[in-house]
Design a protein around this motif. Structure first.
Motif, PDB file in Angstrom:
ATOM      1  N   GLN A 124       0.828  -1.212   0.000  1.00 14.82           N
ATOM      2  CA  GLN A 124       0.000   0.000   0.000  1.00 14.82           C
ATOM      3  C   GLN A 124       0.864   1.264   0.000  1.00 14.82           C
ATOM      4  N   ARG A 125       1.991   1.187  -0.693  1.00 12.64           N
ATOM      5  CA  ARG A 125       2.887   2.340  -0.800  1.00 12.64           C
ATOM      6  C   ARG A 125       2.833   2.894  -2.215  1.00 12.64           C
ATOM      7  N   PRO A 126       3.199   4.178  -2.392  1.00 14.10           N
ATOM      8  CA  PRO A 126       3.015   4.824  -3.696  1.00 14.10           C
ATOM      9  C   PRO A 126       3.950   4.319  -4.793  1.00 14.10           C
ATOM     10  N   LYS A 145      -5.716   2.986  -6.764  1.00 13.45           N
ATOM     11  CA  LYS A 145      -5.154   3.444  -5.491  1.00 13.45           C
ATOM     12  C   LYS A 145      -3.641   3.220  -5.455  1.00 13.45           C
ATOM     13  N   ASN A 146      -2.947   4.201  -4.929  1.00 15.35           N
ATOM     14  CA  ASN A 146      -1.490   4.179  -4.713  1.00 15.35           C
ATOM     15  C   ASN A 146      -0.663   4.305  -5.984  1.00 15.35           C
ATOM     16  N   TYR A 181       0.424   6.975  -9.002  1.00 19.64           N
ATOM     17  CA  TYR A 181       0.474   8.407  -9.308  1.00 19.64           C
ATOM     18  C   TYR A 181       1.273   8.605 -10.587  1.00 19.64           C
ATOM     19  N   ASN A 202       0.308  10.873  -0.468  1.00 16.57           N
ATOM     20  CA  ASN A 202      -0.903  10.318  -1.095  1.00 16.57           C
ATOM     21  C   ASN A 202      -1.654  11.350  -1.917  1.00 16.57           C
ATOM     22  N   LYS A 203      -0.912  12.193  -2.628  1.00 14.41           N
ATOM     23  CA  LYS A 203      -1.518  13.216  -3.473  1.00 14.41           C
ATOM     24  C   LYS A 203      -0.973  13.112  -4.888  1.00 14.41           C
TER      25      LYS A 203
END
Length: 196
Positions: free
Chosen positions: A121-123, A148-149, A151, A184-185
């Motif tokens: 659950q890391r970017p 999710k996660n 970017y 988390n952006k």
């Protein structure tokens, strides 16, 4: 700085024409005080192109990072259980890599690294470089934009007259994108105007 002491997995896939643009970014990233572990796809490890010999490119990158590279599926698998990275980036992220990632295909070193990293659950940051981003790969990019996660480094059409479906990330925004993703952006704006 926000990246000091962060462990960053930096994965390279086969958009060979972009590697020279990434070397100064790697130097800047190293100067933040982060630990950068390079990861190389099988194609980047073995393919000599007009942009350089694979070994020479890998040696330059490893020299900047100062860390042992991840080169095999066996090397990549422990990324997940050992929580090796705070954040991971694939730059360049080719259309092939994007398509496989969007469809859960894990048949290479970079994809295994991404899968292993995402389980924590890391970017994961993607810096796309593909001639079919606005064609066959548009659906895959759209899917990943809503995952999710994951970017994206902001991107633009790099040659809207001659390569109408092509997108390339703005590599100068890699570091700001990493900083935002760690919070988390998604950095904005994501879609940039064409090169002048």
């Amino acid at each position: 700085m926000e990246l000091e002491d962060k462990k960053i997995g930096f994965a390279f896939t086969g958009s060979f024409c972009t590697f020279d643009k990434l070397l100064p970014i790697l130097n800047d990233l190293k100067n933040t005080g982060s630990k950068i572990i390079p990861i190389f796809s099988e194609k980047t490890q073995k393919t000599d192109t007009r942009y350089g010999k694979a070994k020479d490119i890998i040696d330059k990158i490893v020299d900047i990072c100062g860390e042992k590279p991840i080169l095999t599926l066996t090397d990549a698998e422990p990324i997940g259980p050992n929580k090796l990275f705070d954040i991971m980036i694939i730059a360049p992220a080719t259309g092939n890599t994007v398509a496989k990632l969007a469809n859960g295909i894990t048949d290479g070193v970079v994809l295994m690294a991404a899968k292993a990293h995402l389980r924590n659950q890391r970017p994961l940051v993607l810096a796309v470089s593909t001639n079919d981003a606005l064609g066959m790969n548009a659906k895959n990019i759209g899917l990943l934009l809503n995952t999710k996660n994951i970017y994206f480094v902001p991107f633009r059409q790099d040659d809207h007259k001659n390569k109408t479906n092509s997108l390339v990330a703005e590599y100068s925004l890699i570091i700001p994108t990493l900083i935002e993703a760690l919070q988390n952006k998604q950095i904005q704006p994501l879609l940039l105007g064409p090169n002048s």
